[in-house]
Design a protein around this motif. Structure first.
Motif, PDB file in Angstrom:
ATOM      1  N   ILE A   6       0.840  -1.334  -0.037  1.00 28.51           N
ATOM      2  CA  ILE A   6      -0.096   0.023   0.023  1.00 28.51           C
ATOM      3  C   ILE A   6       0.785   1.239  -0.008  1.00 28.51           C
ATOM      4  N   VAL A   7       0.715   1.943  -1.011  1.00 25.00           N
ATOM      5  CA  VAL A   7       1.689   3.360  -1.515  1.00 25.00           C
ATOM      6  C   VAL A   7       0.916   4.387  -0.534  1.00 25.00           C
ATOM      7  N   GLY A   8       1.116   4.904   0.486  1.00 25.93           N
ATOM      8  CA  GLY A   8       0.668   5.933   1.256  1.00 25.93           C
ATOM      9  C   GLY A   8      -0.601   5.506   2.494  1.00 25.93           C
ATOM     10  N   GLY A   9      -0.300   6.197   3.372  1.00 28.86           N
ATOM     11  CA  GLY A   9      -0.920   5.672   4.757  1.00 28.86           C
ATOM     12  C   GLY A   9      -1.821   6.804   5.187  1.00 28.86           C
ATOM     13  N   GLY A  10      -2.556   7.539   4.446  1.00 28.34           N
ATOM     14  CA  GLY A  10      -3.737   8.385   4.507  1.00 28.34           C
ATOM     15  C   GLY A  10      -5.023   7.757   4.771  1.00 28.34           C
ATOM     16  N   THR A  32       2.324  -4.562   3.524  1.00 26.36           N
ATOM     17  CA  THR A  32       3.264  -3.399   3.646  1.00 26.36           C
ATOM     18  C   THR A  32       2.347  -2.307   3.302  1.00 26.36           C
ATOM     19  N   VAL A  33       2.894  -1.194   4.459  1.00 23.98           N
ATOM     20  CA  VAL A  33       2.366   0.192   4.063  1.00 23.98           C
ATOM     21  C   VAL A  33       3.807   0.989   3.798  1.00 23.98           C
ATOM     22  N   VAL A  34       3.832   2.045   2.956  1.00 22.40           N
ATOM     23  CA  VAL A  34       4.973   2.736   2.788  1.00 22.40           C
ATOM     24  C   VAL A  34       4.396   4.189   2.820  1.00 22.40           C
ATOM     25  N   ASP A  35       5.024   4.996   3.802  1.00 21.28           N
ATOM     26  CA  ASP A  35       4.473   6.460   3.853  1.00 21.28           C
ATOM     27  C   ASP A  35       5.712   7.010   4.651  1.00 21.28           C
ATOM     28  N   PRO A  36       6.016   8.433   4.365  1.00 21.04           N
ATOM     29  CA  PRO A  36       7.073   9.249   5.163  1.00 21.04           C
ATOM     30  C   PRO A  36       6.398   9.485   6.577  1.00 21.04           C
ATOM     31  N   ARG A  37       5.240   9.491   6.853  1.00 17.68           N
ATOM     32  CA  ARG A  37       4.847   9.841   8.200  1.00 17.68           C
ATOM     33  C   ARG A  37       4.421   8.786   8.933  1.00 17.68           C
ATOM     34  N   PRO A  38       4.508   8.539  10.327  1.00 15.89           N
ATOM     35  CA  PRO A  38       4.131   7.388  10.965  1.00 15.89           C
ATOM     36  C   PRO A  38       2.589   7.498  11.249  1.00 15.89           C
ATOM     37  N   TYR A  39       1.658   8.311  10.795  1.00 13.12           N
ATOM     38  CA  TYR A  39       0.622   8.397  11.244  1.00 13.12           C
ATOM     39  C   TYR A  39      -0.370   9.069  10.091  1.00 13.12           C
ATOM     40  N   ALA A 108      -1.637   7.443  -2.493  1.00 15.10           N
ATOM     41  CA  ALA A 108      -0.596   8.131  -2.244  1.00 15.10           C
ATOM     42  C   ALA A 108      -1.086   9.770  -1.659  1.00 15.10           C
ATOM     43  N   GLY A 109      -2.377  10.158  -2.248  1.00 15.12           N
ATOM     44  CA  GLY A 109      -2.880  11.154  -2.015  1.00 15.12           C
ATOM     45  C   GLY A 109      -2.219  12.435  -2.618  1.00 15.12           C
ATOM     46  N   ALA A 110      -2.944  13.496  -2.742  1.00 17.66           N
ATOM     47  CA  ALA A 110      -2.568  14.791  -3.426  1.00 17.66           C
ATOM     48  C   ALA A 110      -1.698  15.545  -2.507  1.00 17.66           C
ATOM     49  N   VAL A 111      -1.070  16.616  -3.262  1.00 20.94           N
ATOM     50  CA  VAL A 111      -0.288  17.583  -2.574  1.00 20.94           C
ATOM     51  C   VAL A 111      -0.759  19.000  -2.875  1.00 20.94           C
ATOM     52  N   ALA A 330     -12.667   9.325   0.762  1.00 19.13           N
ATOM     53  CA  ALA A 330     -11.563   8.547   0.677  1.00 19.13           C
ATOM     54  C   ALA A 330     -11.741   7.450   1.814  1.00 19.13           C
ATOM     55  N   PHE A 331     -12.093   7.778   2.973  1.00 19.57           N
ATOM     56  CA  PHE A 331     -12.087   6.774   3.870  1.00 19.57           C
ATOM     57  C   PHE A 331     -13.243   5.619   3.725  1.00 19.57           C
ATOM     58  N   ARG A 332     -14.250   6.054   2.839  1.00 19.47           N
ATOM     59  CA  ARG A 332     -15.239   5.055   2.513  1.00 19.47           C
ATOM     60  C   ARG A 332     -14.567   4.079   1.193  1.00 19.47           C
ATOM     61  N   GLN A 333     -13.796   4.729   0.389  1.00 19.80           N
ATOM     62  CA  GLN A 333     -13.066   3.902  -0.596  1.00 19.80           C
ATOM     63  C   GLN A 333     -12.019   3.028  -0.120  1.00 19.80           C
ATOM     64  N   GLY A 334     -11.509   3.549   1.104  1.00 19.34           N
ATOM     65  CA  GLY A 334     -10.317   2.690   1.775  1.00 19.34           C
ATOM     66  C   GLY A 334     -11.207   1.106   2.433  1.00 19.34           C
TER      67      GLY A 334
END
Length: 462
Positions: A6-10, A32-39, A108-111, A330-334
């Motif tokens: 999983i790319v992104g932990g949002g 496996t989740v890859v994200d720069p933030r731990p939350y 991964a989410g938007a910026v 987003a959270f319903r799609q998750g």
């Protein structure tokens, strides 16, 4: 075991991993989740973090506390090579490395979308992460402390001026909560008059809050103006060099705090560094069941959701409409991602994403809010209470719900905490200086009087 990456932990990524942990049998798949933030950042709470109504840590949901069967990798995915089933990860420290997978989930989410406006990159703060909300609050509190000991003049006025660029939900809610905090601070600073506090909301469109209809949008503008704010519609910022804001209307002023919330842009890794199909906006092409690809050309073992996915909106009246990139989707799609991935692994057909809007709701500061569901519009204290009730139920995990509710109840009894912790950005200052005061800043040169006629800047627009 199948390796699910999983790319992104949002929102979408966290909920997908969280629900997959509960649905997968032992030994069925490796997560496996890859994200720069731990939350996970619960972004609807960021405006209230700005106002001090929610503790900063309570707007963040720890990955390691709640994803107990998932491997967590701290870093940025810089390349997705789906043909060879691998991604490139850049950690905060050390050299980049590759991770292999069997199934990929891109969330991964938007910026934050930025424009080439002079000074914005150097002066502005976004409002997409917890640390940005904390910095906005601390800057505002520190500005009041500094302004209270200054005589009336350009520097004092600069410190008491706040500019928010962008009239979407993030900008308007952050603006309303910061304005509410500033008015509360005036009561604690007898040296500062309320009319000295100036708040500017700048929006390029004809109205703010595009998710609501015209009449409620106009009500929000009038409500903010009645509270002393200045709302600039059909206006852009042409320069913000050294905090001197120049608007396309010709108005100019100095602003100590500039907050940039002018929309979202495609995530660079999705837009430019993947062999997965993307549309003209840089979003991953997704089928209604959240599998990557089209009905005619599906991509095997690839899923996507959230802000970086072009998810078809099956309940929209117009064909080809995509779901709005917001937390509600987003959270319903998750959650649906978890169900569909498990169904796919077990040979069943995934189900399409169908969601009818629950309406639009926004906080504009303590006691101020707006809610709209179709033709039903509620404003004021009731809408504000509905906003709090909805989000305390929507924030993930009971632990976070209880913490947020306790903070709200405490603030209701004792008021906001108005202590600035901006000094944490320089934790060694006291140790190095030994308690000695910093050298005084050089005096600010006086601002020359405005010319009687201003030359045209039409050719200078970005």
């Amino acid at each position: 075991m199948k390796r699910i990456l999983i790319v992104g932990g949002g929102y979408a990524g966290f909920y997908a991993a969280w629900k997959l942990e509960r649905r997968l049998r032992p030994g069925e798949a490796e997560l496996t989740v890859v994200d720069p933030r731990p939350y996970l950042t619960y972004q609807p709470f960021l405006p209230e973090v700005v106002a001090g109504s929610v503790e900063a840590r309570h707007a963040a949901v720890s990955h390691r506390r709640h994803l107990r069967r998932t491997r967590l990798v701290s870093g940025w995915v810089t390349v997705i090579d789906h043909e060879h089933r691998r991604v490139t990860v850049q950690p905060a420290e050390g050299t980049e490395f590759e991770l292999g997978y069997d199934v990929i989930v891109v969330t991964a989410g938007a910026v934050t979308r930025k424009f080439p406006v002079p000074g914005i990159a150097e002066e502005a703060i976004g409002l997409k992460h917890v640390e940005e909300a904390v910095a906005i609050r601390d800057r505002l509190l520190t500005a009041f402390d500094r302004a209270a000991v200054l005589p009336p003049g350009p520097m004092r006025q600069r410190l008491l001026t706040v500019t928010v660029v962008g009239g979407g939900f993030s900008g308007v809610e952050g603006f309303g909560e910061a304005l509410s905090l500033a008015h509360a601070l005036v009561r604690r600073y007898p040296e500062i008059r309320r009319d000295e506090v100036r708040f500017h909301l700048v929006e390029a469109g004809e109205r703010i809050l595009p998710e609501v209809t015209d009449r409620p949008g106009r009500w929000v503008v009038e409500s903010l103006r009645c509270r002393g704010a200045r709302v600039h519609l059909r206006t852009t910022v042409t320069s913000a060099v050294d905090g001197h804001v120049v608007l396309s209307t010709g108005e100019e002023f100095d602003s100590e705090l500039i907050v940039w919330t002018a929309g979202n842009a495609a995530n660079p890794v999705v837009d430019k560094h993947t062999d997965l199909p993307v549309d003209e906006h840089g979003h991953i092409v997704v089928r209604p069941d959240l599998r990557v690809g089209t009905e005619a050309e599906p991509v095997a073992d690839a899923w996507a959701a959230g802000d970086d996915a072009a998810v078809p909106d099956l309940v929209a009246p117009a064909a080809g409409t995509r779901t709005v990139p917001n937390a509600q989707h987003a959270f319903r799609q998750g959650k649906l991602l978890a169900r569909n991935i498990v169904a796919s692994l077990r040979g069943r057909e995934p189900e399409p994403y169908v969601h009818r809007s629950l309406g639009a709701i926004a906080t504009l500061g303590i006691g101020h809010g707006i809610f709209q569901y179709r033709r039903i519009v509620i404003t004021g204290v009731l809408a504000w209470l509905m906003h709090r009730g909805y989000h305390v139920l929507a924030v993930p995990t009971w632990e976070r719900k209880v913490r947020v509710l306790v903070v709200w109840l405490t603030a209701g009894l004792f008021g906001r905490d108005v202590v600035s912790l901006a000094s944490v950005e320089h934790p060694r200052d006291a140790f190095v200086s030994g308690g000695a005061p910093r050298p005084a800043a050089p005096p600010v040169p006086p601002i020359p009087p405005a010319p009687t006629s201003r030359p045209s800047t039409e050719g200078d627009q970005p």
